[in-house]
Motif scaffolding. Structure first.
Motif, PDB file in Angstrom:
ATOM      1  N   VAL A 248      41.356 -10.783  27.604  1.00  0.00           N
ATOM      2  CA  VAL A 248      42.331 -11.021  28.665  1.00  0.00           C
ATOM      3  C   VAL A 248      41.626 -10.803  30.001  1.00  0.00           C
ATOM      4  N   ARG A 249      41.560 -11.860  30.804  1.00  0.00           N
ATOM      5  CA  ARG A 249      40.938 -11.771  32.137  1.00  0.00           C
ATOM      6  C   ARG A 249      42.052 -11.601  33.161  1.00  0.00           C
ATOM      7  N   LEU A 250      42.013 -10.481  33.866  1.00  0.00           N
ATOM      8  CA  LEU A 250      43.136 -10.046  34.681  1.00  0.00           C
ATOM      9  C   LEU A 250      42.688  -9.746  36.103  1.00  0.00           C
ATOM     10  N   SER A 251      43.506 -10.139  37.082  1.00  0.00           N
ATOM     11  CA  SER A 251      43.250  -9.816  38.482  1.00  0.00           C
ATOM     12  C   SER A 251      44.434  -9.012  39.001  1.00  0.00           C
ATOM     13  N   VAL A 252      44.164  -7.792  39.511  1.00  0.00           N
ATOM     14  CA  VAL A 252      45.234  -6.909  39.977  1.00  0.00           C
ATOM     15  C   VAL A 252      44.927  -6.426  41.397  1.00  0.00           C
ATOM     16  N   PRO A 253      45.964  -6.070  42.165  1.00  0.00           N
ATOM     17  CA  PRO A 253      45.718  -5.526  43.510  1.00  0.00           C
ATOM     18  C   PRO A 253      44.954  -4.209  43.420  1.00  0.00           C
ATOM     19  N   SER A 254      44.118  -3.939  44.412  1.00  0.00           N
ATOM     20  CA  SER A 254      43.276  -2.749  44.342  1.00  0.00           C
ATOM     21  C   SER A 254      44.104  -1.469  44.283  1.00  0.00           C
TER      22      SER A 254
ATOM     23  N   GLU B  33      38.967 -18.909  36.084  1.00  0.00           N
ATOM     24  CA  GLU B  33      39.619 -18.916  34.775  1.00  0.00           C
ATOM     25  C   GLU B  33      40.324 -17.595  34.481  1.00  0.00           C
ATOM     26  N   VAL B  34      40.962 -17.016  35.492  1.00  0.00           N
ATOM     27  CA  VAL B  34      41.769 -15.814  35.308  1.00  0.00           C
ATOM     28  C   VAL B  34      43.007 -16.168  34.495  1.00  0.00           C
ATOM     29  N   ASP B  35      43.326 -15.337  33.505  1.00  0.00           N
ATOM     30  CA  ASP B  35      44.513 -15.582  32.683  1.00  0.00           C
ATOM     31  C   ASP B  35      45.789 -15.148  33.398  1.00  0.00           C
ATOM     32  N   ILE B  36      45.738 -13.970  34.021  1.00  0.00           N
ATOM     33  CA  ILE B  36      46.928 -13.361  34.608  1.00  0.00           C
ATOM     34  C   ILE B  36      46.543 -12.718  35.938  1.00  0.00           C
TER      35      ILE B  36
END
Length: 307
Positions: free
Chosen positions: A93-99, A137-140
């Motif tokens: 799972v490739r995930l991008s979240v706020p710091s 290619e971020v999933d979420i």
């Protein structure tokens, strides 16, 4: 019609341009362009409109994209069912979240998830940029915003409440701001968007007020902002989760509590592409994080829908 040709069309439109599609497919740009032209000639219709930077589907191109995506999803689901038969849950799972939210709130969730599902690889990026959320290619992606993009599925993870706060010693010495205009004259500690003026909106009942701030400390690193507040360097304008424990312990005090403050957005959203096949790993992760958000009292009960 050739399934491979439909898959190529899906990859081109997902990538947004021929060069990125070529990179993902490990082909030359000329080869991708050749196969796209061949597909359009075989159908006798234009499928994509090309600009200098992007490709966009025509009406028939969008219909074929939807068919191609459905076929691709079915093939991926079948392949995953076979590969995971009799195995524990696997995948990436490739995930991008706020710091700030990622470090101060979601980190514990992610660690617990990893303990529950050791076979799933979590690839986590901590960043705050809103543009092009699903690049690389971020999933979420999880983001704070007023309104989510209309082309993405948005799951409401709850309201974001900003507070005006300072260390107890600083407040005792200087006094806390009593109006929004007081903030314009105070040494403000907050995050901001590079290249934009920082406008703080405040809502009191049905009234909306706005003030232009000139912060004395600016950073996208919310751990640094929290430390600056605790060290008595000024008044922080930060989401409440940044100083939650410090407020409870009396290290930090707040003012303007009757106001609803807003800088970058009022809600936290989980975002992902519609019609994209979710692996069992990704689907499990989405359900887990939304459940954690609800348990924390932040998440709203919401169904998948394109906003």
């Amino acid at each position: 019609m050739d399934v491979n040709a439909l898959t190529l069309l899906v990859e081109i439109l997902d990538a947004g341009n021929l060069s990125e599609a070529a990179r993902r497919l490990k082909m030359s740009r000329a080869n991708v362009s050749y196969h796209l032209n061949h597909l359009e000639k075989s159908i006798g219709l234009q499928l994509v409109r090309r600009t200098t930077r992007r490709v966009e589907p025509t009406e028939i191109g969008l219909k074929l994209y939807e068919h191609g995506r459905a076929i691709q999803n079915a093939l991926l689901a079948a392949r995953e069912s076979v590969s995971t038969l009799g195995q524990s849950l696997l995948g990436r799972v490739r995930l991008s979240v706020p710091s700030g939210y990622g470090q101060l709130v979601m980190s514990e969730w992610l660690i617990r998830f990893k303990r529950l599902y050791p076979g799933i690889v979590l690839d986590v990026m901590f960043e705050n940029r809103v543009e092009d959320l699903l690049r690389d290619e971020v999933d979420i992606a999880v983001r704070v915003m007023h309104e989510p993009p209309q082309n993405l599925v948005a799951r409401d993870m709850g309201a974001v409440r900003y507070v005006a706060c300072a260390s107890a010693p600083w407040a005792a010495e200087h006094g806390m701001p009593e109006t929004l205009e007081d903030l314009a004259r105070a040494p403000v500690i907050t995050a901001t968007v590079v290249g934009r003026q920082l406008r703080l909106a405040g809502y009191l009942g049905d009234e909306r007020h706005e003030v232009l701030l000139e912060p004395s400390i600016i950073s996208e690193n919310f751990l640094f902002l929290r430390q600056s507040i605790l060290e008595g360097l000024g008044v922080g304008i930060v989401p409440d989760y940044v100083v939650h424990d410090d407020l409870r312990n009396g290290l930090v005090v707040t003012s303007l509590d009757t106001w609803r403050l807003s800088i970058f957005g009022t809600h936290m959203y989980m975002l992902y592409m519609p019609n994209r096949h979710h692996t069992r790993a990704a689907s499990t992760f989405i359900d887990y994080v939304l459940a954690e958000a609800r348990k924390s009292g932040r998440g709203a009960v919401a169904n998948d829908q394109v906003s």
